[in-house]
Design an enzyme around this catalytic site. Structure first.
Site, PDB file in Angstrom:
ATOM      1  N   THR A 180       0.910  -1.233   0.023  1.00  0.00           N
ATOM      2  CA  THR A 180       0.204  -0.136   0.263  1.00  0.00           C
ATOM      3  C   THR A 180       1.005   0.896   0.128  1.00  0.00           C
ATOM      4  OG1 THR A 180      -1.726  -1.205   1.140  1.00  0.00           O
ATOM      5  CG2 THR A 180      -1.512   1.553   1.594  1.00  0.00           C
ATOM      6  N   ASN A 238      -4.785  -2.472  -2.900  1.00  0.00           N
ATOM      7  CA  ASN A 238      -4.152  -4.409  -2.240  1.00  0.00           C
ATOM      8  C   ASN A 238      -2.115  -4.923  -2.056  1.00  0.00           C
ATOM      9  OD1 ASN A 238      -4.907  -5.689   0.077  1.00  0.00           O
ATOM     10  ND2 ASN A 238      -5.668  -6.783  -1.119  1.00  0.00           N
ATOM     11  N   ASP A 284      -9.854  -8.746   0.685  1.00  0.00           N
ATOM     12  CA  ASP A 284      -9.898  -7.613   1.947  1.00  0.00           C
ATOM     13  C   ASP A 284     -11.413  -8.104   2.726  1.00  0.00           C
ATOM     14  OD1 ASP A 284      -7.058  -7.142   2.612  1.00  0.00           O
ATOM     15  OD2 ASP A 284      -7.795  -5.125   1.766  1.00  0.00           O
ATOM     16  N   SER A 302     -10.904  -1.922   5.669  1.00  0.00           N
ATOM     17  CA  SER A 302      -9.072  -1.905   5.148  1.00  0.00           C
ATOM     18  C   SER A 302      -8.441  -1.342   6.972  1.00  0.00           C
ATOM     19  CB  SER A 302      -9.298  -0.745   4.553  1.00  0.00           C
ATOM     20  OG  SER A 302      -8.127  -0.100   4.496  1.00  0.00           O
ATOM     21  N   GLY A 324      -0.379  -3.471   5.396  1.00  0.00           N
ATOM     22  CA  GLY A 324      -1.736  -5.291   5.698  1.00  0.00           C
ATOM     23  C   GLY A 324      -1.979  -4.151   6.742  1.00  0.00           C
TER      24      GLY A 324
HETATM   25  N1  GLY Z   1      -5.660  -3.858   1.438  1.00  0.00           N
HETATM   26  C1  GLY Z   1      -4.925  -3.595   2.460  1.00  0.00           C
HETATM   27  C2  GLY Z   1      -5.672  -2.975   3.476  1.00  0.00           C
HETATM   28  O1  GLY Z   1      -6.506  -1.937   3.123  1.00  0.00           O
HETATM   29  O2  GLY Z   1      -5.885  -2.890   4.830  1.00  0.00           O
END
Ligand code: GLY
Length: 565
Positions: free
Chosen positions: A378, A398, A419, A448, A470
Protein backbone atom coordinates in the site's frame (compact mmCIF):
# COMPACT_ATOMS: atom_id res chain seq x y z
CA UNK A 1 51.72 33.17 -15.74
CA UNK A 2 50.52 32.43 -12.23
CA UNK A 3 47.60 34.83 -12.69
CA UNK A 4 46.58 33.23 -16.04
CA UNK A 5 46.74 29.82 -14.45
CA UNK A 6 44.50 30.98 -11.63
CA UNK A 7 42.11 32.53 -14.16
CA UNK A 8 41.91 29.30 -16.19
CA UNK A 9 41.34 27.37 -13.04
CA UNK A 10 38.53 29.73 -12.18
CA UNK A 11 36.94 29.24 -15.63
CA UNK A 12 37.22 25.45 -15.37
CA UNK A 13 35.84 25.52 -11.86
CA UNK A 14 32.86 27.76 -12.71
CA UNK A 15 32.14 25.68 -15.84
CA UNK A 16 32.16 22.63 -13.59
CA UNK A 17 29.80 24.35 -11.16
CA UNK A 18 27.43 25.36 -13.96
CA UNK A 19 27.49 21.85 -15.38
CA UNK A 20 27.00 20.42 -11.91
CA UNK A 21 23.90 22.54 -11.45
CA UNK A 22 22.36 21.68 -14.80
CA UNK A 23 23.47 18.06 -14.68
CA UNK A 24 21.70 17.81 -11.37
CA UNK A 25 18.48 18.73 -13.14
CA UNK A 26 18.84 16.06 -15.77
CA UNK A 27 20.53 13.41 -13.67
CA UNK A 28 18.23 10.39 -13.66
CA UNK A 29 18.72 9.53 -10.01
CA UNK A 30 17.52 11.85 -7.29
CA UNK A 31 19.47 12.16 -4.09
CA UNK A 32 16.98 10.61 -1.69
CA UNK A 33 16.38 12.62 1.47
CA UNK A 34 15.07 10.85 4.53
CA UNK A 35 14.88 13.83 6.88
CA UNK A 36 14.27 17.46 6.08
CA UNK A 37 13.62 20.42 8.36
CA UNK A 38 11.49 23.16 6.87
CA UNK A 39 9.73 26.40 7.76
CA UNK A 40 6.56 26.14 5.67
CA UNK A 41 5.76 22.42 5.37
CA UNK A 42 6.36 19.96 2.57
CA UNK A 43 5.71 16.49 1.19
CA UNK A 44 6.83 12.99 2.16
CA UNK A 45 5.95 10.12 -0.17
CA UNK A 46 7.15 6.70 -1.31
CA UNK A 47 8.87 8.04 -4.44
CA UNK A 48 11.12 11.06 -5.14
CA UNK A 49 9.25 11.98 -8.37
CA UNK A 50 5.92 12.12 -6.55
CA UNK A 51 7.34 14.11 -3.65
CA UNK A 52 8.86 16.62 -6.09
CA UNK A 53 5.60 16.99 -8.02
CA UNK A 54 3.70 17.63 -4.79
CA UNK A 55 6.20 20.22 -3.63
CA UNK A 56 6.04 22.02 -7.01
CA UNK A 57 2.28 22.31 -6.60
CA UNK A 58 2.71 23.77 -3.10
CA UNK A 59 5.25 26.27 -4.46
CA UNK A 60 2.80 27.30 -7.20
CA UNK A 61 0.31 28.28 -4.50
CA UNK A 62 -1.58 25.02 -4.32
CA UNK A 63 -2.78 23.92 -0.90
CA UNK A 64 -2.26 20.54 0.77
CA UNK A 65 -5.29 19.09 -1.04
CA UNK A 66 -3.97 20.23 -4.44
CA UNK A 67 -0.58 18.70 -3.65
CA UNK A 68 -2.24 15.48 -2.47
CA UNK A 69 -4.15 15.08 -5.73
CA UNK A 70 -0.98 15.69 -7.76
CA UNK A 71 1.00 13.24 -5.59
CA UNK A 72 -1.71 10.58 -5.80
CA UNK A 73 -1.73 10.64 -9.63
CA UNK A 74 2.08 10.82 -9.71
CA UNK A 75 2.32 7.69 -7.57
CA UNK A 76 0.03 5.88 -10.03
CA UNK A 77 2.85 6.44 -12.55
CA UNK A 78 6.12 6.24 -10.61
CA UNK A 79 5.05 3.82 -7.87
CA UNK A 80 2.79 1.33 -9.71
CA UNK A 81 3.22 -1.36 -7.06
CA UNK A 82 0.65 0.50 -4.93
CA UNK A 83 0.02 3.97 -6.36
CA UNK A 84 -3.05 3.79 -8.49
CA UNK A 85 -5.96 4.91 -10.57
CA UNK A 86 -7.40 1.37 -10.40
CA UNK A 87 -7.47 1.17 -6.61
CA UNK A 88 -8.76 3.14 -3.65
CA UNK A 89 -7.91 4.59 -0.29
CA UNK A 90 -8.62 7.02 2.51
CA UNK A 91 -7.69 10.62 3.19
CA UNK A 92 -7.62 12.55 6.45
CA UNK A 93 -7.61 16.30 6.06
CA UNK A 94 -7.20 19.06 8.65
CA UNK A 95 -7.94 22.52 7.31
CA UNK A 96 -6.37 25.85 8.32
CA UNK A 97 -8.96 26.34 11.04
CA UNK A 98 -8.41 22.93 12.57
CA UNK A 99 -11.53 21.17 11.24
CA UNK A 100 -11.05 17.52 10.47
CA UNK A 101 -12.43 15.58 7.48
CA UNK A 102 -12.24 11.92 6.46
CA UNK A 103 -12.67 10.95 2.80
CA UNK A 104 -13.47 7.35 1.89
CA UNK A 105 -12.63 6.35 -1.70
CA UNK A 106 -12.40 2.64 -0.91
CA UNK A 107 -13.30 0.11 -3.63
CA UNK A 108 -16.68 -1.61 -3.58
CA UNK A 109 -17.74 -5.18 -4.31
CA UNK A 110 -19.27 -5.44 -7.82
CA UNK A 111 -23.06 -5.65 -7.97
CA UNK A 112 -22.74 -9.17 -9.40
CA UNK A 113 -20.56 -10.37 -6.50
CA UNK A 114 -21.84 -13.05 -4.10
CA UNK A 115 -20.98 -14.08 -0.58
CA UNK A 116 -19.54 -17.43 -1.69
CA UNK A 117 -17.93 -16.39 -4.96
CA UNK A 118 -14.48 -17.61 -3.88
CA UNK A 119 -15.67 -21.02 -2.60
CA UNK A 120 -15.72 -24.33 -4.46
CA UNK A 121 -18.56 -26.90 -4.41
CA UNK A 122 -17.29 -28.20 -1.04
CA UNK A 123 -17.35 -24.76 0.52
CA UNK A 124 -13.56 -24.48 0.48
CA UNK A 125 -11.78 -21.29 -0.53
CA UNK A 126 -10.38 -21.56 -4.07
CA UNK A 127 -6.75 -20.53 -3.69
CA UNK A 128 -5.76 -17.35 -5.54
CA UNK A 129 -9.21 -16.42 -6.87
CA UNK A 130 -9.56 -13.39 -4.60
CA UNK A 131 -5.93 -12.30 -5.04
CA UNK A 132 -5.08 -12.61 -8.75
CA UNK A 133 -7.07 -12.06 -11.95
CA UNK A 134 -10.26 -10.27 -12.93
CA UNK A 135 -12.47 -11.73 -10.18
CA UNK A 136 -10.26 -10.18 -7.49
CA UNK A 137 -11.04 -6.65 -8.64
CA UNK A 138 -13.22 -4.24 -6.70
CA UNK A 139 -14.82 -1.15 -8.25
CA UNK A 140 -11.98 1.42 -8.29
CA UNK A 141 -12.48 4.51 -6.12
CA UNK A 142 -9.33 6.61 -6.49
CA UNK A 143 -10.27 8.88 -9.41
CA UNK A 144 -13.61 9.72 -7.84
CA UNK A 145 -11.93 10.34 -4.50
CA UNK A 146 -9.44 12.77 -6.00
CA UNK A 147 -12.17 14.65 -7.82
CA UNK A 148 -14.27 14.83 -4.68
CA UNK A 149 -11.36 16.31 -2.69
CA UNK A 150 -10.66 18.73 -5.55
CA UNK A 151 -14.22 19.96 -5.84
CA UNK A 152 -14.48 20.72 -2.12
CA UNK A 153 -11.08 21.98 -1.04
CA UNK A 154 -8.76 22.85 -3.94
CA UNK A 155 -7.18 26.29 -3.76
CA UNK A 156 -5.77 26.26 -7.29
CA UNK A 157 -9.13 25.20 -8.74
CA UNK A 158 -7.29 23.94 -11.80
CA UNK A 159 -7.59 20.16 -12.25
CA UNK A 160 -5.42 20.18 -15.39
CA UNK A 161 -2.47 21.69 -13.49
CA UNK A 162 -2.65 18.86 -10.97
CA UNK A 163 -2.74 16.10 -13.59
CA UNK A 164 -0.26 17.48 -16.12
CA UNK A 165 2.95 16.46 -14.27
CA UNK A 166 1.72 12.84 -14.11
CA UNK A 167 0.82 12.83 -17.79
CA UNK A 168 4.38 13.94 -18.56
CA UNK A 169 5.90 11.48 -16.11
CA UNK A 170 4.04 8.61 -17.78
CA UNK A 171 4.81 9.84 -21.30
CA UNK A 172 8.49 10.66 -20.79
CA UNK A 173 9.22 7.97 -18.22
CA UNK A 174 11.25 8.03 -15.04
CA UNK A 175 14.36 6.09 -14.02
CA UNK A 176 13.62 2.92 -12.06
CA UNK A 177 15.26 2.58 -8.72
CA UNK A 178 17.10 -0.66 -7.98
CA UNK A 179 14.28 -1.87 -5.77
CA UNK A 180 11.68 -1.08 -8.42
CA UNK A 181 13.58 -2.85 -11.22
CA UNK A 182 13.97 -5.93 -9.04
CA UNK A 183 10.33 -5.94 -7.95
CA UNK A 184 9.01 -5.50 -11.51
CA UNK A 185 11.23 -8.34 -12.79
CA UNK A 186 10.01 -10.60 -10.00
CA UNK A 187 6.41 -10.13 -11.11
CA UNK A 188 6.76 -10.44 -14.90
CA UNK A 189 5.50 -14.05 -15.00
CA UNK A 190 2.37 -13.04 -13.10
CA UNK A 191 1.74 -10.11 -15.46
CA UNK A 192 2.18 -12.49 -18.42
CA UNK A 193 -0.21 -15.00 -16.89
CA UNK A 194 -2.96 -12.44 -16.36
CA UNK A 195 -2.35 -10.49 -19.56
CA UNK A 196 -1.28 -12.98 -22.24
CA UNK A 197 -0.10 -11.46 -25.52
CA UNK A 198 -0.36 -7.94 -24.12
CA UNK A 199 2.35 -5.45 -24.99
CA UNK A 200 3.02 -3.51 -21.85
CA UNK A 201 5.89 -1.89 -19.94
CA UNK A 202 5.04 -4.38 -17.19
CA UNK A 203 6.05 -7.20 -19.58
CA UNK A 204 9.49 -6.09 -20.81
CA UNK A 205 11.46 -7.95 -23.48
CA UNK A 206 14.49 -8.05 -21.17
CA UNK A 207 14.73 -7.63 -17.41
CA UNK A 208 14.80 -4.09 -16.08
CA UNK A 209 17.83 -2.69 -14.33
CA UNK A 210 18.33 0.33 -12.13
CA UNK A 211 18.16 3.58 -14.09
CA UNK A 212 16.09 2.17 -16.99
CA UNK A 213 13.39 4.60 -18.09
CA UNK A 214 9.92 3.28 -17.30
CA UNK A 215 7.62 4.76 -19.97
CA UNK A 216 3.85 4.19 -19.87
CA UNK A 217 2.36 5.67 -23.05
CA UNK A 218 -1.08 4.13 -22.63
CA UNK A 219 -1.32 5.33 -19.04
CA UNK A 220 -0.28 8.80 -20.23
CA UNK A 221 -3.29 8.83 -22.57
CA UNK A 222 -5.60 7.70 -19.75
CA UNK A 223 -4.32 10.44 -17.46
CA UNK A 224 -4.59 12.95 -20.31
CA UNK A 225 -8.28 12.00 -20.70
CA UNK A 226 -8.91 12.25 -16.93
CA UNK A 227 -7.12 15.59 -17.03
CA UNK A 228 -9.30 17.03 -19.78
CA UNK A 229 -12.64 15.28 -19.06
CA UNK A 230 -12.48 14.65 -15.30
CA UNK A 231 -13.63 11.59 -13.34
CA UNK A 232 -16.72 11.43 -15.55
CA UNK A 233 -14.58 9.91 -18.33
CA UNK A 234 -13.33 7.20 -15.94
CA UNK A 235 -16.70 6.24 -14.50
CA UNK A 236 -19.15 6.96 -17.31
CA UNK A 237 -17.35 7.92 -20.50
CA UNK A 238 -15.09 6.23 -23.00
CA UNK A 239 -12.49 5.12 -20.47
CA UNK A 240 -15.16 3.26 -18.51
CA UNK A 241 -16.65 1.67 -21.61
CA UNK A 242 -13.30 0.39 -22.86
CA UNK A 243 -12.34 -0.86 -19.40
CA UNK A 244 -15.62 -2.70 -18.74
CA UNK A 245 -15.80 -4.24 -22.24
CA UNK A 246 -12.28 -5.64 -21.77
CA UNK A 247 -12.82 -6.88 -18.22
CA UNK A 248 -16.04 -8.67 -19.17
CA UNK A 249 -14.36 -10.22 -22.23
CA UNK A 250 -11.80 -11.64 -19.79
CA UNK A 251 -14.45 -13.17 -17.52
CA UNK A 252 -14.81 -10.33 -15.01
CA UNK A 253 -18.08 -9.33 -13.36
CA UNK A 254 -17.64 -5.56 -13.15
CA UNK A 255 -20.28 -3.63 -15.07
CA UNK A 256 -21.05 -0.11 -16.27
CA UNK A 257 -23.61 0.03 -13.49
CA UNK A 258 -20.81 -0.52 -10.94
CA UNK A 259 -18.90 2.37 -12.44
CA UNK A 260 -21.93 4.67 -12.64
CA UNK A 261 -22.94 4.05 -9.05
CA UNK A 262 -19.49 4.39 -7.43
CA UNK A 263 -19.37 7.21 -4.91
CA UNK A 264 -16.62 8.57 -2.66
CA UNK A 265 -17.93 9.48 0.81
CA UNK A 266 -17.07 11.91 3.57
CA UNK A 267 -17.20 10.02 6.88
CA UNK A 268 -17.22 10.97 10.54
CA UNK A 269 -13.65 11.17 11.85
CA UNK A 270 -12.67 8.89 14.76
CA UNK A 271 -11.17 11.21 17.36
CA UNK A 272 -9.75 10.00 20.63
CA UNK A 273 -8.19 12.08 23.40
CA UNK A 274 -4.96 10.75 24.86
CA UNK A 275 -3.27 12.85 27.53
CA UNK A 276 -2.37 16.23 25.89
CA UNK A 277 -3.16 14.85 22.47
CA UNK A 278 -6.15 14.11 20.27
CA UNK A 279 -5.69 11.38 17.71
CA UNK A 280 -7.82 11.68 14.56
CA UNK A 281 -8.06 8.75 12.19
CA UNK A 282 -10.18 6.86 9.68
CA UNK A 283 -13.59 5.38 10.49
CA UNK A 284 -15.10 2.32 8.78
CA UNK A 285 -14.84 0.87 6.25
CA UNK A 286 -11.33 1.15 7.63
CA UNK A 287 -10.73 -0.51 10.95
CA UNK A 288 -7.74 1.81 11.40
CA UNK A 289 -9.29 4.58 13.50
CA UNK A 290 -11.25 2.33 15.82
CA UNK A 291 -8.40 -0.11 16.46
CA UNK A 292 -5.92 2.75 16.94
CA UNK A 293 -8.28 4.35 19.46
CA UNK A 294 -8.58 1.03 21.30
CA UNK A 295 -4.80 0.66 21.44
CA UNK A 296 -4.27 4.12 22.88
CA UNK A 297 -7.07 3.65 25.39
CA UNK A 298 -5.58 0.34 26.53
CA UNK A 299 -2.18 1.84 27.36
CA UNK A 300 -3.18 5.27 28.67
CA UNK A 301 -2.54 4.47 32.31
CA UNK A 302 0.76 2.68 31.65
CA UNK A 303 3.98 4.40 32.64
CA UNK A 304 6.12 3.96 29.52
CA UNK A 305 9.84 3.76 30.21
CA UNK A 306 11.77 2.68 27.08
CA UNK A 307 11.27 1.07 23.68
CA UNK A 308 13.34 -1.89 24.93
CA UNK A 309 11.37 -2.36 28.13
CA UNK A 310 9.60 -5.70 28.37
CA UNK A 311 6.54 -4.37 30.16
CA UNK A 312 6.10 -1.68 27.50
CA UNK A 313 6.22 -4.36 24.78
CA UNK A 314 3.89 -6.60 26.76
CA UNK A 315 1.15 -4.05 27.29
CA UNK A 316 1.24 -2.98 23.65
CA UNK A 317 1.07 -6.59 22.45
CA UNK A 318 -1.80 -7.44 24.80
CA UNK A 319 -3.73 -4.34 23.67
CA UNK A 320 -3.13 -5.39 20.03
CA UNK A 321 -4.46 -8.93 20.65
CA UNK A 322 -7.69 -7.66 22.09
CA UNK A 323 -8.27 -4.88 19.55
CA UNK A 324 -7.61 -7.22 16.59
CA UNK A 325 -10.01 -9.79 18.05
CA UNK A 326 -12.65 -7.05 18.09
CA UNK A 327 -11.70 -6.02 14.56
CA UNK A 328 -12.29 -9.56 13.29
CA UNK A 329 -15.69 -9.84 14.92
CA UNK A 330 -17.33 -6.43 14.79
CA UNK A 331 -15.92 -4.58 11.83
CA UNK A 332 -16.99 -4.19 8.23
CA UNK A 333 -18.60 -1.51 6.05
CA UNK A 334 -20.74 0.60 8.37
CA UNK A 335 -23.15 1.23 5.47
CA UNK A 336 -24.00 -2.48 5.72
CA UNK A 337 -23.34 -3.56 9.31
CA UNK A 338 -23.95 -1.93 12.63
CA UNK A 339 -20.64 -1.42 14.40
CA UNK A 340 -20.73 -0.37 18.07
CA UNK A 341 -18.17 2.37 17.41
CA UNK A 342 -18.91 4.51 20.46
CA UNK A 343 -18.54 1.55 22.78
CA UNK A 344 -15.42 0.18 21.11
CA UNK A 345 -13.58 3.51 21.33
CA UNK A 346 -14.72 4.32 24.86
CA UNK A 347 -12.11 4.41 27.64
CA UNK A 348 -14.25 2.16 29.82
CA UNK A 349 -14.56 -0.59 27.23
CA UNK A 350 -10.83 -1.06 26.73
CA UNK A 351 -10.18 -0.77 30.45
CA UNK A 352 -12.51 -3.66 30.91
CA UNK A 353 -10.92 -5.62 28.04
CA UNK A 354 -7.50 -5.30 29.69
CA UNK A 355 -8.71 -6.46 33.11
CA UNK A 356 -7.59 -10.06 32.62
CA UNK A 357 -4.05 -9.06 31.62
CA UNK A 358 -1.21 -9.29 34.06
CA UNK A 359 2.49 -8.61 33.47
CA UNK A 360 3.21 -12.05 34.93
CA UNK A 361 2.43 -13.82 31.67
CA UNK A 362 0.94 -13.80 28.15
CA UNK A 363 -2.82 -14.01 27.77
CA UNK A 364 -3.40 -16.98 25.48
CA UNK A 365 -4.89 -15.96 22.11
CA UNK A 366 -7.47 -18.75 22.26
CA UNK A 367 -8.68 -17.33 25.55
CA UNK A 368 -9.25 -13.95 23.97
CA UNK A 369 -12.49 -13.67 22.15
CA UNK A 370 -14.02 -10.51 20.82
CA UNK A 371 -15.63 -8.31 23.48
CA UNK A 372 -19.31 -8.68 24.39
CA UNK A 373 -21.13 -6.07 22.76
CA UNK A 374 -9.02 -7.31 9.37
CA UNK A 375 2.72 -8.98 0.23
CA UNK A 376 1.80 -5.61 2.29
CA UNK A 377 1.86 -3.15 -0.58
CA UNK A 378 0.00 0.00 0.00
CA UNK A 379 1.41 3.48 0.07
CA UNK A 380 1.07 6.54 2.26
CA UNK A 381 1.98 10.20 1.95
CA UNK A 382 1.87 13.15 4.32
CA UNK A 383 1.64 16.80 3.33
CA UNK A 384 1.50 20.11 5.20
CA UNK A 385 1.12 23.40 3.37
CA UNK A 386 2.29 26.89 4.41
CA UNK A 387 -1.04 27.70 6.05
CA UNK A 388 -0.87 24.59 8.21
CA UNK A 389 -3.40 22.50 6.30
CA UNK A 390 -2.51 18.82 6.57
CA UNK A 391 -3.26 15.75 4.47
CA UNK A 392 -2.59 12.20 5.56
CA UNK A 393 -3.48 9.83 2.72
CA UNK A 394 -3.11 6.07 2.39
CA UNK A 395 -3.96 4.39 -0.93
CA UNK A 396 -3.59 0.91 -2.36
CA UNK A 397 -4.11 -1.80 -4.95
CA UNK A 398 -3.96 -4.21 -1.97
CA UNK A 399 -1.22 -6.73 -2.86
CA UNK A 400 1.84 -5.58 -4.82
CA UNK A 401 0.56 -4.53 -8.32
CA UNK A 402 -2.91 -5.60 -7.18
CA UNK A 403 -4.60 -8.32 -9.20
CA UNK A 404 -1.76 -8.15 -11.83
CA UNK A 405 -4.50 -7.38 -14.33
CA UNK A 406 -3.49 -4.51 -16.65
CA UNK A 407 -6.63 -2.65 -17.67
CA UNK A 408 -7.29 -1.24 -21.11
CA UNK A 409 -5.83 2.18 -20.39
CA UNK A 410 -2.49 0.90 -19.12
CA UNK A 411 -3.20 1.00 -15.38
CA UNK A 412 -3.18 -1.85 -12.87
CA UNK A 413 -6.32 -3.10 -11.16
CA UNK A 414 -6.65 -3.78 -7.46
CA UNK A 415 -7.19 -7.16 -5.79
CA UNK A 416 -9.07 -5.54 -2.95
CA UNK A 417 -11.80 -8.23 -2.91
CA UNK A 418 -9.36 -10.28 -0.81
CA UNK A 419 -9.93 -7.84 2.07
CA UNK A 420 -13.41 -9.31 2.51
CA UNK A 421 -13.71 -12.53 4.44
CA UNK A 422 -14.01 -15.10 1.63
CA UNK A 423 -15.20 -17.47 4.34
CA UNK A 424 -15.72 -16.85 8.03
CA UNK A 425 -12.45 -17.52 9.86
CA UNK A 426 -10.38 -18.02 6.68
CA UNK A 427 -7.25 -15.83 6.77
CA UNK A 428 -6.75 -13.30 3.96
CA UNK A 429 -3.47 -12.19 2.33
CA UNK A 430 -2.37 -10.68 5.62
CA UNK A 431 -3.43 -13.59 7.82
CA UNK A 432 -6.37 -11.56 9.08
CA UNK A 433 -9.51 -13.45 9.84
CA UNK A 434 -12.95 -11.98 9.44
CA UNK A 435 -16.51 -12.78 10.22
CA UNK A 436 -20.06 -12.09 9.14
CA UNK A 437 -19.61 -8.30 9.43
CA UNK A 438 -17.05 -8.37 6.60
CA UNK A 439 -18.75 -10.90 4.30
CA UNK A 440 -19.07 -10.06 0.58
CA UNK A 441 -22.22 -8.18 -0.39
CA UNK A 442 -22.91 -6.30 -3.64
CA UNK A 443 -21.88 -2.63 -3.39
CA UNK A 444 -20.25 -3.10 0.02
CA UNK A 445 -16.75 -1.83 0.84
CA UNK A 446 -14.24 -4.35 2.14
CA UNK A 447 -12.76 -3.78 5.59
CA UNK A 448 -9.42 -2.02 5.55
CA UNK A 449 -6.53 -1.47 7.96
CA UNK A 450 -5.40 1.79 6.38
CA UNK A 451 -4.79 4.34 9.11
CA UNK A 452 -4.03 7.81 7.78
CA UNK A 453 -3.70 9.79 11.01
CA UNK A 454 -3.44 13.38 12.17
CA UNK A 455 -2.57 14.11 15.82
CA UNK A 456 -3.06 17.39 17.65
CA UNK A 457 -1.28 18.47 20.81
CA UNK A 458 -3.04 21.01 23.01
CA UNK A 459 -5.35 21.77 20.11
CA UNK A 460 -2.62 22.48 17.54
CA UNK A 461 -1.43 20.36 14.63
CA UNK A 462 1.29 18.04 15.93
CA UNK A 463 1.87 14.95 13.78
CA UNK A 464 0.77 13.79 10.31
CA UNK A 465 1.51 10.11 9.87
CA UNK A 466 0.66 6.83 8.13
CA UNK A 467 2.15 3.77 6.47
CA UNK A 468 1.50 0.79 4.21
CA UNK A 469 1.80 -2.70 5.67
CA UNK A 470 -1.53 -4.52 5.50
CA UNK A 471 -2.51 -5.74 8.92
CA UNK A 472 0.60 -4.12 10.44
CA UNK A 473 -0.46 -0.60 9.45
CA UNK A 474 -2.36 0.12 12.63
CA UNK A 475 0.26 -1.22 15.01
CA UNK A 476 3.02 0.69 13.15
CA UNK A 477 1.14 3.99 13.41
CA UNK A 478 0.52 3.20 17.07
CA UNK A 479 4.18 2.46 17.81
CA UNK A 480 5.64 5.43 15.92
CA UNK A 481 3.17 7.74 17.67
CA UNK A 482 4.03 6.26 21.06
CA UNK A 483 7.72 6.78 20.18
CA UNK A 484 7.07 10.50 19.77
CA UNK A 485 4.41 11.04 22.41
CA UNK A 486 5.75 8.83 25.20
CA UNK A 487 9.45 8.27 24.50
CA UNK A 488 9.89 11.88 23.27
CA UNK A 489 11.86 10.75 20.21
CA UNK A 490 12.29 13.11 17.28
CA UNK A 491 10.37 11.93 14.24
CA UNK A 492 13.44 10.47 12.55
CA UNK A 493 14.16 8.15 15.43
CA UNK A 494 10.47 7.36 15.87
CA UNK A 495 10.06 6.28 12.25
CA UNK A 496 13.43 4.58 11.71
CA UNK A 497 13.20 2.58 14.95
CA UNK A 498 12.33 -1.07 14.60
CA UNK A 499 8.76 -2.31 14.89
CA UNK A 500 6.86 -5.25 16.26
CA UNK A 501 3.30 -6.45 15.68
CA UNK A 502 0.60 -8.73 17.04
CA UNK A 503 -2.78 -9.26 15.32
CA UNK A 504 -4.48 -11.73 17.68
CA UNK A 505 -4.20 -14.58 15.16
CA UNK A 506 -1.70 -16.07 14.56
CA UNK A 507 -0.56 -16.16 18.16
CA UNK A 508 2.85 -14.60 17.52
CA UNK A 509 4.66 -11.38 18.31
CA UNK A 510 6.28 -10.49 14.98
CA UNK A 511 9.36 -8.26 15.18
CA UNK A 512 11.61 -6.81 12.50
CA UNK A 513 14.93 -8.68 12.17
CA UNK A 514 17.24 -7.38 14.87
CA UNK A 515 14.50 -5.45 16.64
CA UNK A 516 14.39 -7.41 19.87
CA UNK A 517 17.50 -8.11 21.93
CA UNK A 518 18.25 -11.72 22.93
CA UNK A 519 17.43 -10.73 26.50
CA UNK A 520 14.02 -9.35 25.51
CA UNK A 521 13.21 -12.42 23.41
CA UNK A 522 14.18 -14.68 26.32
CA UNK A 523 12.12 -12.65 28.75
CA UNK A 524 9.05 -12.69 26.51
CA UNK A 525 9.44 -16.42 25.87
CA UNK A 526 9.61 -17.12 29.61
CA UNK A 527 6.35 -15.26 30.01
CA UNK A 528 4.67 -17.42 27.40
CA UNK A 529 4.90 -15.23 24.29
CA UNK A 530 5.79 -16.76 20.92
CA UNK A 531 8.14 -14.42 19.06
CA UNK A 532 9.03 -14.50 15.38
CA UNK A 533 11.42 -12.29 13.40
CA UNK A 534 10.39 -11.08 9.96
CA UNK A 535 11.40 -8.65 7.22
CA UNK A 536 10.57 -4.91 7.24
CA UNK A 537 7.27 -3.75 8.66
CA UNK A 538 5.75 -0.79 6.79
CA UNK A 539 7.14 2.31 5.09
CA UNK A 540 6.08 5.26 7.12
CA UNK A 541 5.93 8.89 6.04
CA UNK A 542 5.47 11.58 8.65
CA UNK A 543 5.59 15.27 9.41
CA UNK A 544 6.12 16.50 12.98
CA UNK A 545 5.43 20.07 13.95
CA UNK A 546 8.27 21.35 16.15
CA UNK A 547 8.96 24.68 17.78
CA UNK A 548 11.34 25.52 14.90
CA UNK A 549 9.05 24.43 12.06
CA UNK A 550 8.52 21.03 10.45
CA UNK A 551 10.44 17.78 10.65
CA UNK A 552 9.66 15.72 7.54
CA UNK A 553 10.74 12.08 7.63
CA UNK A 554 10.66 9.37 4.96
CA UNK A 555 11.05 5.74 5.97
CA UNK A 556 14.52 4.25 5.53
CA UNK A 557 12.91 0.98 4.49
CA UNK A 558 12.29 2.11 0.87
CA UNK A 559 13.03 4.80 -1.74
CA UNK A 560 10.79 7.19 0.18
CA UNK A 561 11.68 10.86 -0.10
CA UNK A 562 11.01 14.01 1.91
CA UNK A 563 11.08 17.58 0.64
CA UNK A 564 10.26 20.81 2.44
CA UNK A 565 9.89 24.47 1.54
N1 GLY B 1 -5.62 -3.68 1.37
C1 GLY B 1 -5.08 -3.45 2.66
C2 GLY B 1 -6.01 -2.69 3.55
O1 GLY B 1 -6.86 -1.97 3.07
O2 GLY B 1 -5.91 -2.83 4.72
Amino acid sequence: MKKRWNKSLLVVFSTFLLCFQSCKDVTPTVQIKKRVLSKNGGVVSAHPEATKIGLDILKQGGNAIDAAIAVHFALSVCYPVAGNVGGGGFMMYRDEKGSLYALDFREKAPIASTENMYLDGQGEVIKGLSTEGVLAVGVPGAVKGMEEAFSKYSALKNWETLLQPSVELAKNGFPLTKKQAHNLNKNVDKFKRQNPQLESPFIPKRPYKEGDLFIQKELALTLETIKSEGAEAFYKGRLAEAFIADIQARGGILSMEDMHSYDAKWRDVISIPYKDFVIHSMPPPSSGGIVLAQLFNAVESHAFTSIHNMQDVQIMVEAEKRAYADRAHFMGDSDFVKIPIETLISKAYMKDRMKDFSFSGASPTEGIEHGTIESEETTHFSIVDQDGRAVSLTTTLNGGYGSKVIATGGYLLNNEMDDFSSKVGHPNLYGLVGAEANKIEPGKRMLSSMTPTIIEKNGALFLVIGTPGGSTIITSVFQASINVMEYKMDLEEAIQSCRFHHQWKPEEVFYEDGCFSDELIMGLTQKGYKTKSRSNIGRMEGILITEEGYELVADKRGDDHAMGY
